[in-house]
Design a protein around this motif. Sequence first.
Motif, PDB file in Angstrom:
ATOM      1  N   TYR A  36      26.511  21.745 -40.845  1.00  0.00           N
ATOM      2  CA  TYR A  36      27.012  20.353 -40.048  1.00  0.00           C
ATOM      3  C   TYR A  36      28.117  19.812 -39.439  1.00  0.00           C
ATOM      4  O   TYR A  36      28.304  19.519 -38.403  1.00  0.00           O
ATOM      5  CB  TYR A  36      27.414  19.332 -41.358  1.00  0.00           C
ATOM      6  N   TYR A  44      26.336  13.618 -32.629  1.00  0.00           N
ATOM      7  CA  TYR A  44      27.200  13.247 -32.725  1.00  0.00           C
ATOM      8  C   TYR A  44      26.973  12.320 -30.984  1.00  0.00           C
ATOM      9  O   TYR A  44      26.545  10.478 -31.210  1.00  0.00           O
ATOM     10  CB  TYR A  44      28.040  12.401 -32.881  1.00  0.00           C
ATOM     11  N   GLU A  58      26.263   6.572 -35.903  1.00  0.00           N
ATOM     12  CA  GLU A  58      26.940   7.988 -37.141  1.00  0.00           C
ATOM     13  C   GLU A  58      25.676   7.039 -38.112  1.00  0.00           C
ATOM     14  O   GLU A  58      25.652   7.994 -38.568  1.00  0.00           O
ATOM     15  CB  GLU A  58      27.961   6.414 -37.293  1.00  0.00           C
ATOM     16  N   ASP A  59      24.356   6.150 -38.667  1.00  0.00           N
ATOM     17  CA  ASP A  59      23.751   6.254 -39.257  1.00  0.00           C
ATOM     18  C   ASP A  59      23.145   7.688 -38.730  1.00  0.00           C
ATOM     19  O   ASP A  59      22.508   7.365 -39.233  1.00  0.00           O
ATOM     20  CB  ASP A  59      23.192   4.756 -38.935  1.00  0.00           C
ATOM     21  N   THR A  61      23.179   9.638 -37.133  1.00  0.00           N
ATOM     22  CA  THR A  61      23.415  11.221 -37.531  1.00  0.00           C
ATOM     23  C   THR A  61      23.893  11.358 -38.835  1.00  0.00           C
ATOM     24  O   THR A  61      22.882  12.512 -38.992  1.00  0.00           O
ATOM     25  CB  THR A  61      25.048  10.964 -36.773  1.00  0.00           C
ATOM     26  N   SER A  62      23.439  11.084 -39.787  1.00  0.00           N
ATOM     27  CA  SER A  62      23.615  11.041 -40.850  1.00  0.00           C
ATOM     28  C   SER A  62      22.339  11.267 -41.535  1.00  0.00           C
ATOM     29  O   SER A  62      21.812  11.935 -41.717  1.00  0.00           O
ATOM     30  CB  SER A  62      24.632   9.765 -41.604  1.00  0.00           C
ATOM     31  N   ARG A  63      21.497  10.400 -40.760  1.00  0.00           N
ATOM     32  CA  ARG A  63      20.176  10.638 -40.581  1.00  0.00           C
ATOM     33  C   ARG A  63      19.444  12.236 -40.615  1.00  0.00           C
ATOM     34  O   ARG A  63      18.734  12.838 -41.163  1.00  0.00           O
ATOM     35  CB  ARG A  63      19.269   9.262 -40.004  1.00  0.00           C
ATOM     36  N   THR A  66      20.203  14.702 -42.749  1.00  0.00           N
ATOM     37  CA  THR A  66      19.791  14.430 -43.411  1.00  0.00           C
ATOM     38  C   THR A  66      19.128  15.215 -44.227  1.00  0.00           C
ATOM     39  O   THR A  66      17.357  16.065 -44.339  1.00  0.00           O
ATOM     40  CB  THR A  66      19.627  13.303 -44.387  1.00  0.00           C
TER      41      THR A  66
END
Length: 191
Positions: A36, A44, A58-59, A61-63, A66
């Motif tokens: 990560y 990003y 941001e959303d 990138t998080s997804r 995950t």
Amino acid sequence: MHQTYATASPREKETLDDAALVRAAKRDRSAFAALYRRYVDRIYRYVYSRVGRKVDAEDLTSRIFTEALEGLEGYRERGTFSAWLFTIAHRCVVDHYRQKRPTRPLDEALDTVGEGPNPLAEVVHEERLEHLARLVKGLDAEKQELLRLRFAGELTYREIGEIVGRSEGAVKMAVHRLLRRLEEAWGGDDE
């Protein structure tokens, strides 16, 4: 001839390190944190260059991370980890656009003014970015994607080839032609 770590290029070392990190993360999920940290900024930047909004980038990138963590058991070392990760990123961005209309044009992501004390320099910088954004926007979606993967994602030609299903040489040639085309268009405009 077997490549040793000591004689490997920085990109080859990254690939060797990635393989070891993936093996460790498959045994212990907390080891995924190293992968990560290695890729979060590149992912990003790539996503932001596609969606143009910080919140969405941001959303997504998080997804992406995950999904990568959840899919790690299924990862096979047929290519590079970075190509696998950017394939997930590409798919997530495509899904994002299928689900939602963009609220801001793609080229606005490039339209950021450099911070500096000289207002005239900022205006000139902004005008150049707008001009470049217009030139890039004039390219078809596939060509824009090649440039994003290369420059925002910082991927090698081989990694891009794995993602788009083309040979390394074909990708390299396509990117160089695009850059030459943009350079000619830049020089041909009277701005």
